[in-house]
Design an enzyme around this catalytic site. Structure first.
Site, short mmCIF file in Angstrom:
data_model
loop_
_atom_site.label_atom_id
_atom_site.label_comp_id
_atom_site.label_asym_id
_atom_site.label_seq_id
_atom_site.Cartn_x
_atom_site.Cartn_y
_atom_site.Cartn_z
N CYS A 10 117.38 -1.62 27.19
CA CYS A 10 116.13 -1.59 27.96
C CYS A 10 114.92 -1.85 27.08
CB CYS A 10 115.98 -0.26 28.71
SG CYS A 10 117.08 -0.13 30.14
N GLU A 37 114.36 1.23 34.01
CA GLU A 37 113.43 0.28 33.41
C GLU A 37 113.81 -1.15 33.76
OE1 GLU A 37 114.36 3.28 29.99
OE2 GLU A 37 115.30 2.63 31.86
N CYS A 81 116.98 3.12 26.39
CA CYS A 81 118.12 2.72 25.55
C CYS A 81 117.77 1.42 24.82
CB CYS A 81 119.37 2.55 26.42
SG CYS A 81 119.41 1.02 27.38
N HIS A 134 119.75 0.34 34.74
CA HIS A 134 118.79 1.37 34.35
C HIS A 134 117.46 1.21 35.07
CE1 HIS A 134 120.97 2.40 30.32
NE2 HIS A 134 121.73 2.58 31.40
#
Length: 168
Positions: A120, A81, A117, A79
């Site tokens: 993250c 992040e 999410c 992801h």
């Protein structure tokens, strides 16, 4: 023409970063800023050396009909992040702000409900990031205090083990 505010300035940069994303479902760009200095950037894509979904021509989660927001471990991508955090030193992230922008991979439309999410969020918390600013529209955004994510997580489980037994 008026001067752009700092939040939208940094969100615009994060939006440019997402143009490198390789996911077919959702494109995300992240930017970590501390003391008005860009610390790192990240976009979602497969780990280095592995095939990206755009190169393979399919999304494994879509092929398995995994609903949005579930089973992130089946996703090929790291992801945005997480990639931004990986690229920075923790000492530079403590007290920083992470800027996040998402677009739909099919339509290119801005995601008005973009957020980090749960995995993250844990990375953001441990990185020492203080705030996450998420673009909602071209000019609107929401600012989230990371301490709220910590408090929300603590609310999920009862502090008293006996209370947990009584819930089942």
């Amino acid at each position: 023409m008026g001067r752009i505010g700092k939040e939208n300035y940094y969100l615009d940069i994060a939006e440019t970063v997402l143009e490198r994303a390789t996911c077919l479902r959702r494109l995300y760009g992240a930017l970590i800023v501390n003391n008005d200095e860009i610390i790192s950037t990240g976009y979602n894509g497969a780990p280095r050396g592995r095939a990206n979904c755009v190169d393979m021509g399919y999304c494994s989660r879509q092929a398995m009909q995994v609903p949005r927001g579930e089973r992130y471990e089946l996703c090929r991508s790291v992801h945005a992040e997480a990639n931004a955090i990986i690229s920075a030193a923790r000492r530079d992230m403590v007290g920083a702000t992470l800027y996040l922008v998402g677009r739909d991979g099919q339509t290119g439309e801005l995601l008005s409900d973009a957020t980090s999410c749960p995995m993250c969020r844990r990375l953001i918390i441990n990185a020492g990031i203080e705030k996450v600013v998420i673009r909602r529209t071209a000019a609107e955004f929401v600012s989230v205090c990371v301490s709220d994510w910590v408090a929300e997580d603590d609310l999920l489980l009862p502090r008293d083990p006996d209370e947990a037994l009584n819930r089942s």
